[in-house]
Design a protein around this motif. Structure first.
Motif, PDB file in Angstrom:
ATOM      1  N   TRP A 136     -31.784 -82.776 -75.751  1.00 44.95           N
ATOM      2  CA  TRP A 136     -31.107 -82.165 -76.823  1.00 44.95           C
ATOM      3  C   TRP A 136     -29.981 -81.085 -76.247  1.00 44.95           C
ATOM      4  N   ASN A 137     -28.922 -81.394 -76.151  1.00 50.80           N
ATOM      5  CA  ASN A 137     -27.873 -80.509 -75.757  1.00 50.80           C
ATOM      6  C   ASN A 137     -26.798 -80.600 -76.350  1.00 50.80           C
ATOM      7  N   VAL A 138     -25.872 -79.222 -76.679  1.00 54.24           N
ATOM      8  CA  VAL A 138     -24.832 -79.255 -77.597  1.00 54.24           C
ATOM      9  C   VAL A 138     -23.944 -77.960 -76.860  1.00 54.24           C
ATOM     10  N   PRO A 139     -22.913 -78.282 -77.245  1.00 55.04           N
ATOM     11  CA  PRO A 139     -21.852 -77.217 -76.747  1.00 55.04           C
ATOM     12  C   PRO A 139     -21.690 -76.152 -77.825  1.00 55.04           C
ATOM     13  N   GLU A 140     -21.423 -74.906 -77.537  1.00 47.84           N
ATOM     14  CA  GLU A 140     -21.306 -73.908 -78.476  1.00 47.84           C
ATOM     15  C   GLU A 140     -20.019 -73.182 -78.373  1.00 47.84           C
ATOM     16  N   PRO A 141     -19.230 -73.538 -79.365  1.00 50.97           N
ATOM     17  CA  PRO A 141     -17.855 -72.911 -79.174  1.00 50.97           C
ATOM     18  C   PRO A 141     -17.648 -71.429 -79.806  1.00 50.97           C
ATOM     19  N   GLU A 142     -16.952 -70.523 -78.839  1.00 50.96           N
ATOM     20  CA  GLU A 142     -17.387 -69.064 -79.102  1.00 50.96           C
ATOM     21  C   GLU A 142     -16.142 -68.249 -78.897  1.00 50.96           C
ATOM     22  N   PHE A 143     -15.725 -67.417 -79.782  1.00 50.18           N
ATOM     23  CA  PHE A 143     -14.615 -66.478 -79.652  1.00 50.18           C
ATOM     24  C   PHE A 143     -15.155 -65.401 -78.479  1.00 50.18           C
ATOM     25  N   LEU A 207     -14.047 -77.466 -83.175  1.00 50.96           N
ATOM     26  CA  LEU A 207     -14.787 -78.177 -82.262  1.00 50.96           C
ATOM     27  C   LEU A 207     -14.719 -79.724 -82.483  1.00 50.96           C
ATOM     28  N   VAL A 208     -14.286 -80.410 -81.569  1.00 52.63           N
ATOM     29  CA  VAL A 208     -14.115 -81.843 -81.507  1.00 52.63           C
ATOM     30  C   VAL A 208     -14.784 -82.226 -80.042  1.00 52.63           C
ATOM     31  N   ILE A 209     -15.659 -83.113 -80.151  1.00 53.34           N
ATOM     32  CA  ILE A 209     -16.543 -83.783 -79.196  1.00 53.34           C
ATOM     33  C   ILE A 209     -15.933 -85.361 -79.360  1.00 53.34           C
ATOM     34  N   SER A 210     -15.395 -85.925 -78.320  1.00 51.85           N
ATOM     35  CA  SER A 210     -14.954 -87.431 -78.163  1.00 51.85           C
ATOM     36  C   SER A 210     -15.900 -87.894 -77.337  1.00 51.85           C
ATOM     37  N   ARG A 211     -16.052 -89.244 -77.792  1.00 49.29           N
ATOM     38  CA  ARG A 211     -17.021 -90.209 -76.886  1.00 49.29           C
ATOM     39  C   ARG A 211     -16.191 -91.727 -76.955  1.00 49.29           C
ATOM     40  N   GLY A 212     -16.089 -91.947 -75.634  1.00 51.40           N
ATOM     41  CA  GLY A 212     -15.614 -93.245 -75.538  1.00 51.40           C
ATOM     42  C   GLY A 212     -13.832 -93.312 -76.237  1.00 51.40           C
ATOM     43  N   GLY A 213     -13.201 -92.251 -76.121  1.00 47.45           N
ATOM     44  CA  GLY A 213     -11.922 -91.883 -76.831  1.00 47.45           C
ATOM     45  C   GLY A 213     -11.962 -91.779 -78.081  1.00 47.45           C
ATOM     46  N   LYS A 214     -13.168 -91.634 -78.942  1.00 45.00           N
ATOM     47  CA  LYS A 214     -13.193 -91.512 -80.285  1.00 45.00           C
ATOM     48  C   LYS A 214     -14.073 -90.171 -80.617  1.00 45.00           C
ATOM     49  N   VAL A 265     -23.106 -87.738 -70.956  1.00 47.37           N
ATOM     50  CA  VAL A 265     -22.320 -87.734 -69.770  1.00 47.37           C
ATOM     51  C   VAL A 265     -21.072 -88.507 -70.267  1.00 47.37           C
ATOM     52  N   GLY A 266     -19.678 -87.938 -70.050  1.00 40.44           N
ATOM     53  CA  GLY A 266     -18.518 -88.746 -70.335  1.00 40.44           C
ATOM     54  C   GLY A 266     -18.021 -88.341 -71.523  1.00 40.44           C
ATOM     55  N   ASP A 267     -18.847 -87.394 -72.301  1.00 39.92           N
ATOM     56  CA  ASP A 267     -18.216 -86.780 -73.467  1.00 39.92           C
ATOM     57  C   ASP A 267     -17.088 -85.850 -73.103  1.00 39.92           C
ATOM     58  N   ASP A 268     -16.316 -85.634 -74.083  1.00 40.87           N
ATOM     59  CA  ASP A 268     -15.153 -84.621 -73.733  1.00 40.87           C
ATOM     60  C   ASP A 268     -15.207 -83.679 -74.948  1.00 40.87           C
ATOM     61  N   ILE A 269     -15.338 -82.489 -74.725  1.00 45.19           N
ATOM     62  CA  ILE A 269     -15.283 -81.412 -75.601  1.00 45.19           C
ATOM     63  C   ILE A 269     -14.228 -80.610 -75.540  1.00 45.19           C
ATOM     64  N   ALA A 270     -13.492 -80.467 -76.816  1.00 44.22           N
ATOM     65  CA  ALA A 270     -12.503 -79.614 -77.096  1.00 44.22           C
ATOM     66  C   ALA A 270     -12.580 -78.509 -78.117  1.00 44.22           C
ATOM     67  N   ILE A 271     -12.210 -77.357 -77.440  1.00 38.20           N
ATOM     68  CA  ILE A 271     -12.494 -76.204 -78.311  1.00 38.20           C
ATOM     69  C   ILE A 271     -11.253 -75.443 -78.994  1.00 38.20           C
ATOM     70  N   THR A 272     -10.561 -75.290 -80.167  1.00 36.72           N
ATOM     71  CA  THR A 272      -9.440 -74.734 -80.281  1.00 36.72           C
ATOM     72  C   THR A 272      -9.663 -73.565 -81.186  1.00 36.72           C
ATOM     73  N   ILE A 273      -9.094 -72.451 -80.860  1.00 38.53           N
ATOM     74  CA  ILE A 273      -9.147 -71.260 -81.627  1.00 38.53           C
ATOM     75  C   ILE A 273      -7.611 -70.869 -81.654  1.00 38.53           C
ATOM     76  N   LEU A 279      -9.515 -75.066 -75.297  1.00 42.30           N
ATOM     77  CA  LEU A 279     -10.495 -75.330 -73.864  1.00 42.30           C
ATOM     78  C   LEU A 279     -11.018 -76.507 -74.052  1.00 42.30           C
ATOM     79  N   ARG A 280     -10.653 -77.420 -73.086  1.00 38.93           N
ATOM     80  CA  ARG A 280     -11.126 -78.792 -73.175  1.00 38.93           C
ATOM     81  C   ARG A 280     -11.911 -78.857 -71.673  1.00 38.93           C
ATOM     82  N   ASN A 281     -13.140 -79.844 -71.636  1.00 39.98           N
ATOM     83  CA  ASN A 281     -14.094 -79.788 -70.552  1.00 39.98           C
ATOM     84  C   ASN A 281     -14.660 -81.297 -70.952  1.00 39.98           C
ATOM     85  N   PRO A 282     -14.797 -82.249 -69.844  1.00 40.05           N
ATOM     86  CA  PRO A 282     -15.616 -83.206 -69.712  1.00 40.05           C
ATOM     87  C   PRO A 282     -16.990 -82.866 -69.572  1.00 40.05           C
ATOM     88  N   VAL A 283     -17.967 -83.840 -70.045  1.00 42.51           N
ATOM     89  CA  VAL A 283     -19.368 -83.606 -69.721  1.00 42.51           C
ATOM     90  C   VAL A 283     -19.667 -84.434 -68.229  1.00 42.51           C
TER      91      VAL A 283
END
Length: 284
Positions: A136-143, A207-214, A265-273, A279-283
């Motif tokens: 059970w894993n999540v990103p935490e977008p932080e200022f 925060l936007v997490i994309s999976r398979g381009g969606k 694995v393969g998700d894309d994490i985009a954090i916008t402030i 800040l964009r990072n793949p998993v």
């Protein structure tokens, strides 16, 4: 103006970004400003940057640069349970310790923990990891605050505090393992100096997490929901502690995906402030 670090074939460079143009800074011109951290700690970083623009490099359109994490030798720390949404989520994941999360949310003393050393920080575009022993894993977008050795906030950037919720939920004493592991912290892409930020209370975090381009998950919050001031968090961090190289301090998250969601694995994490960027990072 914003500041960052980029990698070229010729090496790594400190840069200033203004009007969608990237200007290279020659840190060798001033022995008092050998690094990005030192530049940000000057009385007027924007004026200092203008004096240190390297004439050997023509300004470049912003877009194709390889940005590094905007960090030098600072330690990276993080604050927890600073938003009500985070408090509720932590209580839900660890019912036996719910009272402690409730207490720390309203207590004078905040939760603070060391997140990463510079070598462990993931730059923009590079993969963050999820623990192999966690489900059970999540990103935490932080200022994220950029702080001088004297404890002065001189800029802001974006941080991703990757977290294994099931590990911390099993026992709060496992927090270091849930939070501090290989490639568990991403920072970037740039630093906005204090004078360049809009009023903090209106700043939105998305925060936007994309999976398979969606899109697989989207969430937003604002700094108006932050239960503590940046200054108070820094004051507590520096109590009876020394940071000879300064520090970066992630200020907690107000965006928590639902319990049924976990990164893959393969998700894309985009954090916008707002005022900083994305800040964009793949998993990986």
């Amino acid at each position: 103006m914003q500041f960052g670090k980029i990698r070229r074939a010729s090496g790594d460079h400190v840069v200033a970004i203004e009007n969608n143009q990237v200007f290279t800074i020659d840190t060798a011109l001033d022995p008092e400003v050998p690094s990005l951290a030192a530049l940000l700690a000057t009385p007027n970083p924007i004026a200092a940057a203008r004096e240190l623009i390297d004439p050997r490099f023509a300004p470049e359109p912003l877009g194709d640069q390889t940005f590094l994490a905007p960090i030098d030798r600072q330690e990276v720390w993080a604050a927890g349970v600073t938003y009500k949404r985070s408090k509720v989520a932590r209580e839900e994941e660890s019912a036996g310790a719910a009272q402690f999360y409730d207490k720390v949310y309203s207590a004078p003393r905040p939760e603070l923990f060391m997140k990463a050393t510079p070598e462990r920080v993931v730059p923009p575009g590079q993969p963050v990891y999820i623990r192999a022993d966690s489900k059970w894993n999540v990103p935490e977008p932080e200022f994220t605050l950029v702080v001088t050795p004297a404890g002065k906030i001189v800029g802001y950037t974006i941080g991703n505090d990757m977290s294994s919720r099931d590990i911390e939920g099993e026992n709060p004493l496992y927090l270091p393992q849930a939070k501090i592991y290989r490639r568990s912290c991403a920072i970037g892409p740039v630093v906005t100096p204090v004078a360049g930020m809009p009023a903090l209370s209106g700043v939105e975090i998305k925060l936007v997490i994309s999976r398979g381009g969606k899109p697989a998950y989207e969430g937003t919050t604002t700094l108006a929901q932050l239960n503590r001031t940046p200054e108070s968090l820094v004051e507590w961090l520096f109590r009876d502690n020394d940071f000879p190289n300064g520090a970066l301090l992630l200020t907690g998250t107000g965006i928590v995906p639902p319990d049924a969601f976990s990164l893959q694995v393969g998700d894309d994490i985009a954090i916008t402030i707002a005022g900083i960027g994305t800040l964009r990072n793949p998993v990986g």
